[in-house]
Design a protein around this motif. Sequence first.
Motif, mmCIF file in Angstrom:
data_model
loop_
_atom_site.group_PDB
_atom_site.id
_atom_site.type_symbol
_atom_site.label_atom_id
_atom_site.label_comp_id
_atom_site.label_asym_id
_atom_site.label_seq_id
_atom_site.Cartn_x
_atom_site.Cartn_y
_atom_site.Cartn_z
ATOM 1 N N LEU A 1 24.933 4.646 2.886
ATOM 2 C CA LEU A 1 23.905 3.631 3.141
ATOM 3 C C LEU A 1 22.572 4.319 3.410
ATOM 4 C CD1 LEU A 1 22.963 0.693 3.873
ATOM 5 C CD2 LEU A 1 23.603 1.222 6.238
ATOM 6 N N GLU A 2 21.513 3.883 2.727
ATOM 7 C CA GLU A 2 20.171 4.280 3.155
ATOM 8 C C GLU A 2 19.543 3.075 3.853
ATOM 9 O OE1 GLU A 2 16.988 5.188 0.365
ATOM 10 O OE2 GLU A 2 15.762 5.994 1.990
ATOM 11 N N VAL A 3 19.232 3.248 5.122
ATOM 12 C CA VAL A 3 18.585 2.179 5.896
ATOM 13 C C VAL A 3 17.082 2.252 5.627
ATOM 14 C CG1 VAL A 3 18.138 1.310 8.227
ATOM 15 C CG2 VAL A 3 20.345 2.398 7.704
ATOM 16 N N GLY A 4 16.439 1.106 5.404
ATOM 17 C CA GLY A 4 14.995 1.093 5.146
ATOM 18 C C GLY A 4 14.690 1.870 3.891
ATOM 19 N N THR A 5 15.314 1.472 2.815
ATOM 20 C CA THR A 5 15.277 2.280 1.580
ATOM 21 C C THR A 5 13.912 2.261 0.888
ATOM 22 O OG1 THR A 5 16.557 2.718 -0.436
ATOM 23 C CG2 THR A 5 16.107 0.406 0.048
ATOM 24 N N GLY A 6 13.079 1.281 1.189
ATOM 25 C CA GLY A 6 11.756 1.214 0.552
ATOM 26 C C GLY A 6 11.893 1.094 -0.953
ATOM 27 N N CYS B 1 18.828 7.570 7.377
ATOM 28 C CA CYS B 1 17.695 6.805 7.921
ATOM 29 C C CYS B 1 16.408 7.614 7.774
ATOM 30 C CB CYS B 1 17.910 6.563 9.412
ATOM 31 S SG CYS B 1 18.770 5.091 9.835
ATOM 32 N N PRO B 2 15.884 7.785 6.543
ATOM 33 C CA PRO B 2 14.664 8.580 6.429
ATOM 34 C C PRO B 2 13.409 7.760 6.746
ATOM 35 C CG PRO B 2 15.820 8.380 4.288
ATOM 36 C CD PRO B 2 16.420 7.384 5.240
ATOM 37 N N TRP B 3 12.699 8.162 7.755
ATOM 38 C CA TRP B 3 11.394 7.588 8.129
ATOM 39 C C TRP B 3 11.490 6.097 8.445
ATOM 40 C CZ3 TRP B 3 8.584 11.790 8.688
ATOM 41 C CH2 TRP B 3 8.791 12.877 7.849
ATOM 42 N N ASP C 1 16.763 -3.039 3.106
ATOM 43 C CA ASP C 1 15.387 -3.072 3.595
ATOM 44 C C ASP C 1 15.061 -4.517 3.971
ATOM 45 O OD1 ASP C 1 12.929 -0.793 3.077
ATOM 46 O OD2 ASP C 1 12.321 -2.826 3.659
ATOM 47 N N ILE C 2 14.134 -4.670 4.927
ATOM 48 C CA ILE C 2 13.717 -6.024 5.328
ATOM 49 C C ILE C 2 12.613 -6.563 4.429
ATOM 50 C CG2 ILE C 2 14.349 -5.951 7.772
ATOM 51 C CD1 ILE C 2 11.449 -5.077 8.354
ATOM 52 N N ASP C 3 12.067 -5.694 3.570
ATOM 53 C CA ASP C 3 10.902 -6.076 2.767
ATOM 54 C C ASP C 3 11.346 -6.440 1.346
ATOM 55 O OD1 ASP C 3 8.594 -6.125 1.207
ATOM 56 O OD2 ASP C 3 7.626 -4.528 2.355
ATOM 57 N N ARG D 1 13.713 5.647 -3.005
ATOM 58 C CA ARG D 1 13.488 7.066 -3.313
ATOM 59 C C ARG D 1 14.734 7.911 -2.995
ATOM 60 N NH1 ARG D 1 11.057 11.171 -0.418
ATOM 61 N NH2 ARG D 1 11.332 9.904 1.459
ATOM 62 N N THR D 2 15.216 7.819 -1.763
ATOM 63 C CA THR D 2 16.350 8.650 -1.362
ATOM 64 C C THR D 2 17.641 8.138 -2.003
ATOM 65 O OG1 THR D 2 15.218 9.117 0.705
ATOM 66 C CG2 THR D 2 17.568 9.599 0.637
ATOM 67 N N ALA D 3 17.853 6.832 -1.950
ATOM 68 C CA ALA D 3 19.102 6.260 -2.494
ATOM 69 C C ALA D 3 19.303 6.685 -3.951
ATOM 70 C CB ALA D 3 19.066 4.738 -2.378
ATOM 71 N N ARG E 1 0.820 -1.219 0.000
ATOM 72 C CA ARG E 1 0.000 0.000 0.000
ATOM 73 C C ARG E 1 0.854 1.269 0.000
ATOM 74 N NH1 ARG E 1 -4.275 0.531 4.196
ATOM 75 N NH2 ARG E 1 -2.571 0.154 5.621
ATOM 76 N N TYR E 2 2.006 1.175 0.695
ATOM 77 C CA TYR E 2 2.895 2.325 0.831
ATOM 78 C C TYR E 2 3.253 2.914 -0.534
ATOM 79 C CZ TYR E 2 7.300 4.650 1.920
ATOM 80 O OH TYR E 2 8.316 5.555 2.019
ATOM 81 N N ASP E 3 3.378 2.014 -1.517
ATOM 82 C CA ASP E 3 3.739 2.390 -2.878
ATOM 83 C C ASP E 3 2.801 3.453 -3.474
ATOM 84 O OD1 ASP E 3 4.936 2.034 -5.438
ATOM 85 O OD2 ASP E 3 3.220 0.814 -6.007
HETATM 86 C C1 LIG Z 1 8.314 4.549 5.831
HETATM 87 S S1 LIG Z 1 9.327 3.517 4.859
HETATM 88 C C2 LIG Z 1 10.600 4.660 4.363
HETATM 89 C C3 LIG Z 1 11.210 4.323 3.029
HETATM 90 C C4 LIG Z 1 12.281 5.263 2.513
HETATM 91 N N1 LIG Z 1 13.372 5.454 3.470
HETATM 92 C C5 LIG Z 1 11.697 6.580 2.092
HETATM 93 O O1 LIG Z 1 11.917 7.587 2.790
HETATM 94 O O2 LIG Z 1 11.019 6.629 1.070
HETATM 95 C C6 LIG Z 1 10.143 2.510 6.054
HETATM 96 C C7 LIG Z 1 10.942 1.361 5.449
HETATM 97 O O3 LIG Z 1 11.787 0.795 6.464
HETATM 98 C C8 LIG Z 1 11.828 -0.601 6.288
HETATM 99 N N2 LIG Z 1 12.268 -1.209 7.572
HETATM 100 C C9 LIG Z 1 11.534 -1.376 8.699
HETATM 101 N N3 LIG Z 1 12.270 -1.951 9.670
HETATM 102 C C10 LIG Z 1 13.515 -2.128 9.160
HETATM 103 C C11 LIG Z 1 14.739 -2.687 9.679
HETATM 104 N N4 LIG Z 1 14.805 -3.161 10.921
HETATM 105 N N5 LIG Z 1 15.834 -2.716 8.883
HETATM 106 C C12 LIG Z 1 15.762 -2.246 7.607
HETATM 107 N N6 LIG Z 1 14.634 -1.726 7.056
HETATM 108 C C13 LIG Z 1 13.525 -1.666 7.807
HETATM 109 C C14 LIG Z 1 10.417 -0.951 5.850
HETATM 110 O O4 LIG Z 1 10.344 -2.203 5.203
HETATM 111 C C15 LIG Z 1 10.067 0.233 4.935
HETATM 112 O O5 LIG Z 1 10.386 -0.042 3.581
#
Ligand SMILES: C[S@@+](CC[C@H](N)C(=O)[O-])C[C@H]1O[C@@H](n2cnc3c(N)ncnc32)[C@H](O)[C@@H]1O
Length: 244
Positions: free
Chosen positions: A42-47, A109-111, A66-68, A50-52, A11-13
């Motif tokens: 590194l972008e953590v949780g890159t989804g 680490c955005p969001w 990302d874990i997803d 977008r940012t990377a 849905r986030y998409d």
């Molecule tokens: C709100 S999205 C933000 C995506 C992206 N950073 C952006 O700003 O467009 C949060 C992302 O963090 C990922 N995430 C959640 N827990 C995580 C973890 N422990 N390690 C890495 N990624 C994680 C989720 O799968 C999701 O894609």
Amino acid sequence: MPKPDVSLPHRYDKIMDAYDPEGIELDAILKNVEFGANSRVLEVGTGEGRTALNIAPHAGDVYGIDIDEEILKVASAKLGESGLENVHFIEAAIRETSFEDDFFDVILCPWVLHHVDDKNAAMREVCRILKPGGVFLSIDVTGENDYIPLKGMVKPKAPEFVAKRKEEVLFAIKGSCLEIVESKSLKTYYLLKTIEEVHMFFEEFDIPYQELDEDYLNRFLLERKTDDGYRIGEAGHLTIARKE
Ligand SMILES: C[S@@+](CC[C@H](N)C(=O)[O-])C[C@H]1O[C@@H](n2cnc3c(N)ncnc32)[C@H](O)[C@@H]1O
């Protein structure tokens, strides 16, 4: 960037295209972080990456974890269409990665941190893989978003709950090896072109708009209506820190 041809049940998409149409967030990242031509980022949780993908032209190598697994397919499809050769998407959790010690010049680490259960463990890993002198940047939730009070109308605890998550994120960063150099609010917004997009947005953020008082909801929407669509504010908190 056009949408890649990947069917995604995520849905986030759906609403990400409406986020930050002026690029306020990207501007804040570029103004506050110096990316060298050879830097490792590194972008953590890159989804969807977008940012990377937006940072890549300013940096050496960019990694997005990302874990997803599903959302990383979208990120990879976008990467394929971008023509960029310095971006790498990897399925991994920030709690434990396989990167070498002192590997990154910059960690973004955005969001993300508010999603992570053990924020202290995440920050320990950040400290391990960030180089001495390296920069860490987090953008995360606050309780002051336009739409959080809407949740509070129906579930009274919602706004405090989100504000608490902001405190938890800041607490974990402060308790890590990092020295905070900047901590300030960052106001961005979603521009939702139609009322259907607004409803999709409410659904994405679990706002039970059907349960809200109709007059209240109409006033909320009228106040945010512009010639281009409905402008719904997203109040983030920007934290920049450095590893000694
Ligand atoms: C709100 S999205 C933000 C995506 C992206 N950073 C952006 O700003 O467009 C949060 C992302 O963090 C990922 N995430 C959640 N827990 C995580 C973890 N422990 N390690 C890495 N990624 C994680 C989720 O799968 C999701 O894609």
